[in-house]
Motif scaffolding. Structure first.
Motif, PDB file in Angstrom:
ATOM      1  N   VAL B 311       0.839  -1.196   0.000  1.00 12.65           N
ATOM      2  CA  VAL B 311       0.000   0.000   0.000  1.00 12.65           C
ATOM      3  C   VAL B 311       0.880   1.254   0.000  1.00 12.65           C
ATOM      4  CG1 VAL B 311      -1.825   1.253   1.219  1.00 12.65           C
ATOM      5  CG2 VAL B 311      -1.873  -1.248   1.138  1.00 12.65           C
ATOM      6  N   GLY B 312       1.989   1.201   0.720  1.00 13.70           N
ATOM      7  CA  GLY B 312       2.905   2.340   0.760  1.00 13.70           C
ATOM      8  C   GLY B 312       3.418   2.689  -0.632  1.00 13.70           C
ATOM      9  N   ALA B 313       3.766   1.660  -1.398  1.00 10.72           N
ATOM     10  CA  ALA B 313       4.290   1.909  -2.744  1.00 10.72           C
ATOM     11  C   ALA B 313       3.208   2.541  -3.632  1.00 10.72           C
ATOM     12  CB  ALA B 313       4.785   0.601  -3.360  1.00 10.72           C
ATOM     13  N   VAL B 314       2.008   1.974  -3.619  1.00  6.61           N
ATOM     14  CA  VAL B 314       0.950   2.456  -4.523  1.00  6.61           C
ATOM     15  C   VAL B 314       0.497   3.868  -4.135  1.00  6.61           C
ATOM     16  CG1 VAL B 314      -1.394   2.025  -5.379  1.00  6.61           C
ATOM     17  CG2 VAL B 314       0.208   0.118  -5.092  1.00  6.61           C
ATOM     18  N   ARG B 315       0.386   4.129  -2.839  1.00  4.50           N
ATOM     19  CA  ARG B 315      -0.038   5.476  -2.425  1.00  4.50           C
ATOM     20  C   ARG B 315       1.051   6.502  -2.735  1.00  4.50           C
ATOM     21  NH1 ARG B 315      -5.009   5.613   0.585  1.00  4.50           N
ATOM     22  NH2 ARG B 315      -4.544   7.805   0.927  1.00  4.50           N
ATOM     23  N   SER B 316       2.316   6.089  -2.661  1.00  7.19           N
ATOM     24  CA  SER B 316       3.402   7.025  -2.994  1.00  7.19           C
ATOM     25  C   SER B 316       3.431   7.336  -4.487  1.00  7.19           C
ATOM     26  CB  SER B 316       4.756   6.447  -2.567  1.00  7.19           C
ATOM     27  OG  SER B 316       4.773   6.258  -1.167  1.00  7.19           O
ATOM     28  N   MET B 317       2.807   6.467  -5.296  1.00 12.20           N
ATOM     29  CA  MET B 317       2.713   6.731  -6.743  1.00 12.20           C
ATOM     30  C   MET B 317       1.520   7.628  -7.052  1.00 12.20           C
ATOM     31  SD  MET B 317       3.050   2.952  -8.390  1.00 12.20           S
ATOM     32  CE  MET B 317       4.333   1.844  -7.827  1.00 12.20           C
ATOM     33  N   ARG B 319      -1.725   6.861  -5.991  1.00 15.86           N
ATOM     34  CA  ARG B 319      -2.911   6.017  -6.092  1.00 15.86           C
ATOM     35  C   ARG B 319      -3.376   5.797  -7.539  1.00 15.86           C
ATOM     36  NH1 ARG B 319      -6.748   9.215  -2.120  1.00 15.86           N
ATOM     37  NH2 ARG B 319      -5.047  10.660  -1.656  1.00 15.86           N
ATOM     38  N   PRO B 320      -2.497   5.322  -8.428  1.00 17.90           N
ATOM     39  CA  PRO B 320      -2.916   5.078  -9.810  1.00 17.90           C
ATOM     40  C   PRO B 320      -4.014   4.021  -9.853  1.00 17.90           C
ATOM     41  CG  PRO B 320      -0.835   3.988  -9.363  1.00 17.90           C
ATOM     42  CD  PRO B 320      -1.130   4.861  -8.173  1.00 17.90           C
ATOM     43  N   PRO B 321      -4.914   4.110 -10.849  1.00 11.66           N
ATOM     44  CA  PRO B 321      -6.007   3.138 -10.911  1.00 11.66           C
ATOM     45  C   PRO B 321      -5.500   1.728 -11.194  1.00 11.66           C
ATOM     46  CG  PRO B 321      -6.018   4.584 -12.843  1.00 11.66           C
ATOM     47  CD  PRO B 321      -4.985   5.121 -11.897  1.00 11.66           C
ATOM     48  N   MET B 322      -6.164   0.756 -10.584  1.00  5.44           N
ATOM     49  CA  MET B 322      -5.849  -0.645 -10.845  1.00  5.44           C
ATOM     50  C   MET B 322      -7.165  -1.394 -11.010  1.00  5.44           C
ATOM     51  SD  MET B 322      -2.669  -1.874  -8.469  1.00  5.44           S
ATOM     52  CE  MET B 322      -3.041  -0.941  -7.045  1.00  5.44           C
ATOM     53  N   THR B 323      -7.116  -2.518 -11.704  1.00  3.87           N
ATOM     54  CA  THR B 323      -8.324  -3.329 -11.845  1.00  3.87           C
ATOM     55  C   THR B 323      -8.562  -4.121 -10.558  1.00  3.87           C
ATOM     56  OG1 THR B 323      -7.077  -5.199 -12.668  1.00  3.87           O
ATOM     57  CG2 THR B 323      -7.898  -3.647 -14.327  1.00  3.87           C
ATOM     58  N   ALA B 371       6.713  -6.214  -9.934  1.00  6.97           N
ATOM     59  CA  ALA B 371       5.360  -6.156 -10.499  1.00  6.97           C
ATOM     60  C   ALA B 371       4.780  -4.743 -10.393  1.00  6.97           C
ATOM     61  CB  ALA B 371       4.455  -7.157  -9.794  1.00  6.97           C
ATOM     62  N   LEU B 372       5.173  -4.002  -9.365  1.00  8.46           N
ATOM     63  CA  LEU B 372       4.601  -2.668  -9.156  1.00  8.46           C
ATOM     64  C   LEU B 372       5.308  -1.581  -9.972  1.00  8.46           C
ATOM     65  CD1 LEU B 372       4.063  -2.778  -5.272  1.00  8.46           C
ATOM     66  CD2 LEU B 372       2.263  -2.611  -7.003  1.00  8.46           C
ATOM     67  N   THR B 373       6.530  -1.862 -10.437  1.00  8.13           N
ATOM     68  CA  THR B 373       7.296  -0.767 -11.045  1.00  8.13           C
ATOM     69  C   THR B 373       7.754  -1.044 -12.482  1.00  8.13           C
ATOM     70  OG1 THR B 373       9.287  -1.717 -10.043  1.00  8.13           O
ATOM     71  CG2 THR B 373       8.234   0.095  -8.858  1.00  8.13           C
ATOM     72  N   LEU B 374       8.003  -2.311 -12.813  1.00  6.10           N
ATOM     73  CA  LEU B 374       8.562  -2.630 -14.126  1.00  6.10           C
ATOM     74  C   LEU B 374       7.486  -3.261 -14.989  1.00  6.10           C
ATOM     75  CD1 LEU B 374      11.737  -4.384 -12.703  1.00  6.10           C
ATOM     76  CD2 LEU B 374      11.659  -2.042 -13.547  1.00  6.10           C
ATOM     77  N   LYS B 380       0.214   2.756 -13.524  1.00 12.02           N
ATOM     78  CA  LYS B 380       0.831   3.943 -14.143  1.00 12.02           C
ATOM     79  C   LYS B 380       0.659   5.146 -13.225  1.00 12.02           C
ATOM     80  CE  LYS B 380       0.554   1.910 -18.654  1.00 12.02           C
ATOM     81  NZ  LYS B 380       0.846   0.655 -17.954  1.00 12.02           N
ATOM     82  N   GLY B 381       1.615   5.322 -12.334  1.00 14.10           N
ATOM     83  CA  GLY B 381       1.529   6.445 -11.400  1.00 14.10           C
ATOM     84  C   GLY B 381       2.732   7.354 -11.521  1.00 14.10           C
TER      85      GLY B 381
END
Lengths: 390, 421
Positions: B311-317, B319-323, B371-374, B380-381
């Protein structure tokens, strides 16, 4: 999302990347000796009385009107004792003299907390003063931080040494780091930054992981399965243990867990299923070792943190108890039942009174099987029931 | 003496990043800048003021084809809330309390029971601790998980009574086996109706009932007090025991200050808890404005759990949309890393700290970071910045300077520094 969509969401694959660091080779010497001890933890407090059943004892049936194993279902081992029917896959080992049961195992001043009791078994210290695991102490005695591993994704306290934890391997196949192309130099340089505190601990943990994965991957290709394993998580763990042993990665002790045996309610359904999983997984594991020609090199020893109350509760389950049974199997064990059965008429707060200190069972594994100094690992001399073949 | 307040008067970018990484999983540079210059008390107040409104999602556990899929959808929905809510501290606190008043989906699969439990964790996390504990005790999820629904007059089931003392309130060393038994007697009669069968009734609503006929209304002696205690009395006696304050303070300390306990700090926080009558808002606010929380010695000393990692990684980006599917795959990744939402290995929950880290979990963190970055399927954040994920602008940039933004993001997430908050 509708119902059908959900089914499409089943196979959730992790990302796969390519490229493997080849710059780390294992430096530690492989611990002496060629025998392996496999420890099986039955998590949650396995009910010993419904595992090794005193089927000739009326007090057993009186205390458990709903959950006792009927005499006709018991797999007879002696005039008084027999196994739970779900353990049928182990009968062949019993008949071959390769299965040992240890009766009435416990420790002084029993603790009915799952966590305190588990910690006592893990540290081999009933006073709860020690924060090191008994297998962690083995690695210190041998001087090899890779001489024992857990198969699973959380490291048990038993595998914690004073200054490090022994590795946990969740899946042998995925036990490798593949850095994306072009990032190796930056990764090395990042790992070499000066750091203190917990960041330094994490750097060390990362370096240790790189070493361990390299060792396993260098060896693991040598294994071909010698038996068909059932489709349970426990069986997969046992197969990974067989692979590690057969490929010569050099661990002296391998550890894994099955559970939860915390059967406060509806005990029969849960315990029957788990014991069935245990027996089928162990049977396949032993057959695999025989095919590999390794059956003489491995013994399995199983334990649980405590047994259950003798009398069933009103939920067709049992509450936390004290002593329980241990088991061991393999070519190196002295098959049979060791120790006396508990007296079900003379209980301590509704529980059986233990007679055999578990540290005596450990001591025999340490000195008799692994050739180690049991006294220094256990902090004293403990007499065992003589469960190893001499 | 409560915890002494911090001497910081206004938050610097690093202070703000520290506060948001600990309370909100993580944040973007813009969200960090928005707190720069605020006082610690105002910043804490802002974070602690959250409504109960949830994000609308497409997870509909009531429509699931069976209890297993229903549980997965509930887990997916909860992770979705953590990833996308404007009120991350609400979810962070719910996560903390789910690791205290533990229930597990191995035993509890009823959709309503799990949703009601989560709703209690969200809405009571800053209220009165005794009220919280009583409501949890009466919730069908807990009644089922620790078998108190089977605890009947003359036929006690000790499971909930034992864990109430050992894990939820006083901790070991403050009660006897007799207290466990007497507590179990007093707790008889609390049960629930409806939704009894996990396989068939997983989408049927259970209802708490106090079955007087099954309640043992004799005299009990519990934690040194004697009376005809009813179930709620027992919980209240346990929550008001002095050792409970220390245990709760220890849990808050481990979540927000350091994975290494500090006896004096925890004792001071326990005092805030006791003096406020178990007021969790006052206790958490004391913590989030304290010298201990902001001190240099305690920065980067809490190990991120798998859920905090993701969650830390995605919120720092940003909060890009995900399915839904991608979010469910993150739930599965957290499970493999050792933290399946609503399914701790035992009722004790996760100890955390160094226990999150071993060979296997480190490898899985690295896979998850990739998986979250590459790759083409990564969310896409915004590119991750050292300030947002490591807490310090410029951190590690000497080693990572020659890489592109994606590679830099990946290596920051697998660095020793990112595993800590």
């Amino acid at each position: 999302m509708d119902r059908r969509d959900f089914f499409k969401l089943s196979a959730l694959a992790a990302a796969s990347i390519s490229g493997m660091p080849g710059f780390l080779a294992r430096a530690a010497t492989v611990a002496g000796g060629d025998k392996t001890l496999v420890v099986i933890q039955l998590t949650g407090g396995n009910d010993g009385l419904n595992t090794l059943i005193p089927y000739s004892n009326g007090a057993y049936y009186a205390a458990r009107p709903n959950i006792a194993i009927p005499k006709s279902d018991v797999l007879t081992l002696s005039g008084d004792l027999g196994m739970h029917p779900a353990l049928k896959p182990l009968m062949e080992l019993w008949d071959g003299g390769q299965l040992a049961w240890m009766e009435n195992v416990g420790y002084p001043d029993p603790n009915r907390s799952h966590f305190a009791s588990m910690a006592i078994w893990h540290t081999a210290d009933p006073t709860q003063a020690s924060s090191e695991g008994w297998i962690g102490r083995i690695s210190e005695q041998i001087g090899d931080p890779f001489c024992a591993s857990n198969v699973g994704n959380a490291t048990p306290l038993a595998l914690i040494a004073r200054d490090y934890s022994l590795p946990s391997i969740d899946s042998v196949d995925n036990f490798q780091l593949k850095l994306p192309a072009g990032t190796q130099a930056a990764f090395d340089s990042m790992l070499s930054e000066r750091r203190g505190g917990e960041a330094a601990y994490l750097e060390q943990a990362t370096r240790a992981m790189l070493k361990h994965t390299a060792t396993v991957q260098a060896n693991i290709g040598k294994y071909k399965a010698g038996a068909t394993y059932p489709d349970s998580k426990f069986a997969v763990q046992m197969k990974d243990i067989a692979r590690l042993i057969a490929s010569g990665t050099g661990q002296r002790v391998l550890y894994t867990s099955l559970g939860s045996f915390d059967t406060h309610a509806g005990q029969r359904a849960d315990q029957d299923r788990l014991l069935g999983e245990l027996a089928a997984g162990l049977k396949a594991f032993y057959a695999d070792l025989q095919t590999q020609g390794l059956a003489e090199k491995v013994v399995v020893m199983g334990f649980s943190e405590f047994g259950r109350r003798v009398a069933e509760n009103a939920s067709a389950g049992t509450d936390h108890g004290e002593g329980s049974v241990m088991f061991a199997l393999g070519h190196g064990v002295k098959g049979g039942i060791h120790g006396d059965s508990p007296d079900l008429e003379r209980l301590h707060e509704g529980d059986i009174v233990y007679k055999q200190d578990f540290r005596g069972v450990y001591a025999e594994a340490l000195s008799g099987w692994l050739g180690l100094n049991a006294r220094s690992i256990l902090g004293g001399d403990f007499k065992g029931p003589g469960w190893l073949a001499s | 003496m409560p915890l002494p307040p911090t001497s910081i008067r206004t938050l610097s970018p690093e202070d703000a990043s520290h506060l948001l990484r600990r309370t909100s999983f993580g944040a973007t540079d813009a969200e960090i800048q928005a707190l720069v210059g605020a006082s610690p008390a105002d910043a804490a107040e802002k974070l602690l003021s959250f409504p109960q409104t949830l994000e609308q999602t497409n997870f509909s556990p009531l429509d699931a084809v069976g209890p297993g899929p229903a549980v997965k959808l509930i887990q997916g929905d909860w992770l979705w809330q953590m990833l996308y809510t404007p009120y991350p501290l609400r979810e962070r606190l719910a996560l903390l309390w789910s690791n205290h008043f533990v229930v597990g989906v191995d035993k509890v699969k009823n959709v309503y029971a799990l949703q009601e439990y989560l709703s209690l964790l969200r809405s009571r996390s800053l209220g009165n601790f005794t009220t919280f504990a009583v409501e949890i005790g009466r919730s069908p999820a807990m009644l089922r998980y620790l078998d108190n629904d089977q605890n009947k007059k003359g036929k006690p089931n000790e499971n909930f009574s034992r864990e109430l003392l050992e894990l939820f309130t006083t901790g070991i060393g403050h009660y006897s086996e007799t207290d466990v038994l007497e507590g179990a007697r007093a707790l008889t009669g609390w049960t629930f109706q409806g939704g009894r069968n996990n396989q068939q009734d997983y989408a049927e609503q259970p209802k708490f009932v106090f079955n007087q006929k099954q309640h043992d209304n004799g005299s009990k002696t519990y934690l040194g007090q004697t009376g005809n205690f009813a179930p709620a009395d027992i919980i209240s006696l346990a929550t008001n025991h002095p050792a409970t304050a220390v245990r709760v303070a220890g849990k808050l300390w481990a979540a927000f200050v350091s994975s290494t306990p500090d006896e004096n700090g925890i004792a001071a926080l326990a005092q805030t808890f006791s003096q406020s009558g178990g007021d969790l808002r006052a206790t958490v606010k004391n913590l989030l404005t304290s010298e201990a929380f902001y001190s240099a010695a305690n920065r980067s000393s809490v190990f991120r759990s798998p859920v905090e990692y993701v969650v830390g990684a995605v919120r720092s980006m940003g909060r890009p949309p995900m399915t839904e599917k991608a979010v469910l795959s993150l739930v599965a990744a957290c499970s493999r890393m050792g933290q399946e939402l609503l399914h701790p290995p035992t009722v004790k929950g996760w100890d955390g700290g160094r226990e999150w880290i071993n060979d296997t979990t480190l490898l899985l963190r690295m896979q998850t970071a990739a998986a979250l970055t590459l790759g083409n399927n990564a969310p896409k954040g915004d590119p991750l910045t050292p300030l947002s994920v490591l807490g310090r602008s410029g951190a590690l940039q000497g080693a990572l300077g020659s890489l592109n933004a994606k590679q830099r993001s990946y290596l920051m997430l697998i660095s020793p520094e990112y595993q800590l908050i």
